[in-house]
Scaffold this motif. Structure first.
Motif, PDB file in Angstrom:
ATOM      1  N   TRP A  39       0.858  -1.185   0.000  1.00 35.09           N
ATOM      2  CA  TRP A  39       0.000   0.000   0.000  1.00 35.09           C
ATOM      3  C   TRP A  39       0.891   1.230   0.000  1.00 35.09           C
ATOM      4  O   TRP A  39       1.871   1.288   0.743  1.00 35.09           O
ATOM      5  CB  TRP A  39      -0.903  -0.005   1.234  1.00 35.09           C
ATOM      6  CG  TRP A  39      -1.920   1.082   1.228  1.00 35.09           C
ATOM      7  CD1 TRP A  39      -3.144   1.052   0.649  1.00 35.09           C
ATOM      8  CD2 TRP A  39      -1.793   2.386   1.824  1.00 35.09           C
ATOM      9  NE1 TRP A  39      -3.788   2.253   0.845  1.00 35.09           N
ATOM     10  CE2 TRP A  39      -2.979   3.089   1.568  1.00 35.09           C
ATOM     11  CE3 TRP A  39      -0.779   3.020   2.540  1.00 35.09           C
ATOM     12  CZ2 TRP A  39      -3.191   4.384   2.004  1.00 35.09           C
ATOM     13  CZ3 TRP A  39      -0.991   4.312   2.974  1.00 35.09           C
ATOM     14  CH2 TRP A  39      -2.193   4.978   2.706  1.00 35.09           C
ATOM     15  N   ASP A 135       1.606  -5.655   4.233  1.00 37.30           N
ATOM     16  CA  ASP A 135       0.743  -6.216   5.272  1.00 37.30           C
ATOM     17  C   ASP A 135       1.493  -6.501   6.570  1.00 37.30           C
ATOM     18  O   ASP A 135       0.913  -6.426   7.644  1.00 37.30           O
ATOM     19  CB  ASP A 135       0.056  -7.481   4.770  1.00 37.30           C
ATOM     20  CG  ASP A 135      -1.034  -7.175   3.750  1.00 37.30           C
ATOM     21  OD1 ASP A 135      -1.480  -6.011   3.678  1.00 37.30           O
ATOM     22  OD2 ASP A 135      -1.431  -8.102   3.014  1.00 37.30           O
ATOM     23  N   HIS A 137       3.532  -4.681   8.021  1.00 39.98           N
ATOM     24  CA  HIS A 137       3.678  -3.434   8.775  1.00 39.98           C
ATOM     25  C   HIS A 137       2.393  -3.038   9.508  1.00 39.98           C
ATOM     26  O   HIS A 137       2.423  -2.119  10.320  1.00 39.98           O
ATOM     27  CB  HIS A 137       4.090  -2.280   7.848  1.00 39.98           C
ATOM     28  CG  HIS A 137       5.400  -2.500   7.175  1.00 39.98           C
ATOM     29  ND1 HIS A 137       5.563  -2.278   5.824  1.00 39.98           N
ATOM     30  CD2 HIS A 137       6.593  -2.924   7.640  1.00 39.98           C
ATOM     31  CE1 HIS A 137       6.813  -2.556   5.489  1.00 39.98           C
ATOM     32  NE2 HIS A 137       7.454  -2.959   6.572  1.00 39.98           N
ATOM     33  N   ARG A 138       1.281  -3.721   9.227  1.00 39.53           N
ATOM     34  CA  ARG A 138       0.017  -3.375   9.876  1.00 39.53           C
ATOM     35  C   ARG A 138       0.125  -3.603  11.379  1.00 39.53           C
ATOM     36  O   ARG A 138       0.741  -4.554  11.835  1.00 39.53           O
ATOM     37  CB  ARG A 138      -1.125  -4.230   9.356  1.00 39.53           C
ATOM     38  CG  ARG A 138      -1.706  -3.707   8.106  1.00 39.53           C
ATOM     39  CD  ARG A 138      -2.889  -4.566   7.712  1.00 39.53           C
ATOM     40  NE  ARG A 138      -3.468  -4.012   6.528  1.00 39.53           N
ATOM     41  CZ  ARG A 138      -4.718  -3.609   6.443  1.00 39.53           C
ATOM     42  NH1 ARG A 138      -5.520  -3.736   7.462  1.00 39.53           N
ATOM     43  NH2 ARG A 138      -5.162  -3.103   5.334  1.00 39.53           N
ATOM     44  N   THR A 139      -0.521  -2.715  12.118  1.00 40.30           N
ATOM     45  CA  THR A 139      -0.535  -2.848  13.570  1.00 40.30           C
ATOM     46  C   THR A 139      -1.901  -2.420  14.087  1.00 40.30           C
ATOM     47  O   THR A 139      -2.711  -1.855  13.336  1.00 40.30           O
ATOM     48  CB  THR A 139       0.598  -2.013  14.213  1.00 40.30           C
ATOM     49  OG1 THR A 139       0.654  -2.279  15.602  1.00 40.30           O
ATOM     50  CG2 THR A 139       0.408  -0.525  13.991  1.00 40.30           C
ATOM     51  N   GLN A 155      -6.960   2.456  10.020  1.00 35.73           N
ATOM     52  CA  GLN A 155      -5.875   1.478  10.121  1.00 35.73           C
ATOM     53  C   GLN A 155      -4.557   2.181  10.390  1.00 35.73           C
ATOM     54  O   GLN A 155      -4.450   3.398  10.242  1.00 35.73           O
ATOM     55  CB  GLN A 155      -5.782   0.605   8.881  1.00 35.73           C
ATOM     56  CG  GLN A 155      -5.444   1.311   7.605  1.00 35.73           C
ATOM     57  CD  GLN A 155      -5.425   0.336   6.424  1.00 35.73           C
ATOM     58  OE1 GLN A 155      -5.371  -0.874   6.581  1.00 35.73           O
ATOM     59  NE2 GLN A 155      -5.474   0.869   5.227  1.00 35.73           N
ATOM     60  N   TYR A 157      -0.061   1.573  10.288  1.00 37.01           N
ATOM     61  CA  TYR A 157       1.135   0.803   9.956  1.00 37.01           C
ATOM     62  C   TYR A 157       2.255   1.237  10.893  1.00 37.01           C
ATOM     63  O   TYR A 157       2.302   2.384  11.333  1.00 37.01           O
ATOM     64  CB  TYR A 157       1.569   1.069   8.505  1.00 37.01           C
ATOM     65  CG  TYR A 157       0.618   0.539   7.470  1.00 37.01           C
ATOM     66  CD1 TYR A 157       0.621  -0.809   7.126  1.00 37.01           C
ATOM     67  CD2 TYR A 157      -0.267   1.383   6.813  1.00 37.01           C
ATOM     68  CE1 TYR A 157      -0.249  -1.297   6.153  1.00 37.01           C
ATOM     69  CE2 TYR A 157      -1.134   0.904   5.843  1.00 37.01           C
ATOM     70  CZ  TYR A 157      -1.118  -0.436   5.522  1.00 37.01           C
ATOM     71  OH  TYR A 157      -1.965  -0.922   4.566  1.00 37.01           O
TER      72      TYR A 157
END
Length: 183
Positions: A39, A135, A137-139, A155, A157
Motif C-alpha cells: 500500500w 501487510d 507493517h500493519r498494527t 488502520q 502501519y
C-alpha cells in the motif's frame, strides 16, 4: 582499427554494461510496488501525529499559494487561493481537527484533495513524501487516534518504530462540519 574507433567501441560497451546492470536492479520496481499486500500513500505530519493518505485521494502537493480570506468563514477556513485559474478553498487541517493553528512558514506545503464540487487544499505541518507499506507493517490502532482523529483513521502501519495512521481524506471531505465552512 584506429584508436578512436576502439575507444568508441569501449565507450559503447560501457553504456551497454550500465544498461544491463540498471535493468537487473529490481529494488523499487513498479512490479514490486504494485504487488498484493503493498500500500502506498503520501506521508505527512500534523502536530505530533504521522499520517499517511492514499495517492487516490491526493491530487497534488503544492507550496502554499497566496490566500485571500473569506469573511464569515470558520477559523480553520483560511480563505481561497487561485491555483492555475481555479479557486481552491484553503483549510488549516490541524486547526479543524485539534483547534490549534498551523504555524505557517516558508516552504509550507498543501495537499490538494478531491472533494465533490471541486478540490480543496489542506495545510499540513510537514511533508514526508511517498511511503510504502506492506501487510507485515500493519498494527493495531493506538489511543493516539481517539477523539476527532478516530473518525478519519481506520488502520495503522508501523515502520522503523514509527506509527503511521492512515488518514481518510475522502471521509474528511464528506463530513458535514468540513463542508460547512461558513460561520
Amino acid at each position: 582499427m584506429s584508436k578512436s574507433a576502439s575507444q568508441r567501441i569501449s565507450s559503447f560497451d560501457t553504456l551497454i554494461d550500465y544498461e544491463q546492470r540498471s535493468l537487473a536492479h529490481v529494488a523499487g520496481s513498479p512490479e514490486m510496488i504494485e504487488a498484493p499486500g503493498h500500500w502506498r500513500g503520501v506521508g505527512f505530519r500534523l502536530g505530533q501525529r504521522r499520517l499517511v493518505s492514499s495517492f487516490d485521494e491526493v491530487v497534488e502537493i503544492l507550496p502554499l499559494p497566496p490566500v485571500t480570506p473569506v469573511p464569515g468563514s470558520q477559523p480553520w477556513m483560511l480563505g481561497v487561493a487561485n491555483v492555475r485559474g481555479n479557486l481552491l478553498p484553503v483549510v488549516d487541517l490541524k486547526q479543524f481537527l485539534e483547534g490549534e493553528r498551523t504555524l505557517v512558514h516558508e516552504g509550507q506545503r498543501v495537499l490538494v484533495v478531491r472533494q465533490s464540487g471541486g478540490n480543496v487544499a489542506v495545510i499540513i505541518d510537514e511533508l514526508f513524501g511517498q511511503r510504502t507499506f506492506n501487510d507485515s507493517h500493519r498494527t493495531e490502532l493506538s489511543g493516539d487516534n481517539d477523539g476527532r482523529y478516530g473518525h478519519f483513521v481506520s488502520q495503522m502501519y508501523r515502520l522503523a518504530d514509527i506509527n503511521w495512521s492512515v488518514f481518510s481524506m475522502s471521509t474528511l471531505t464528506r463530513t458535514p462540519e468540513f463542508r460547512q465552512a461558513t460561520a
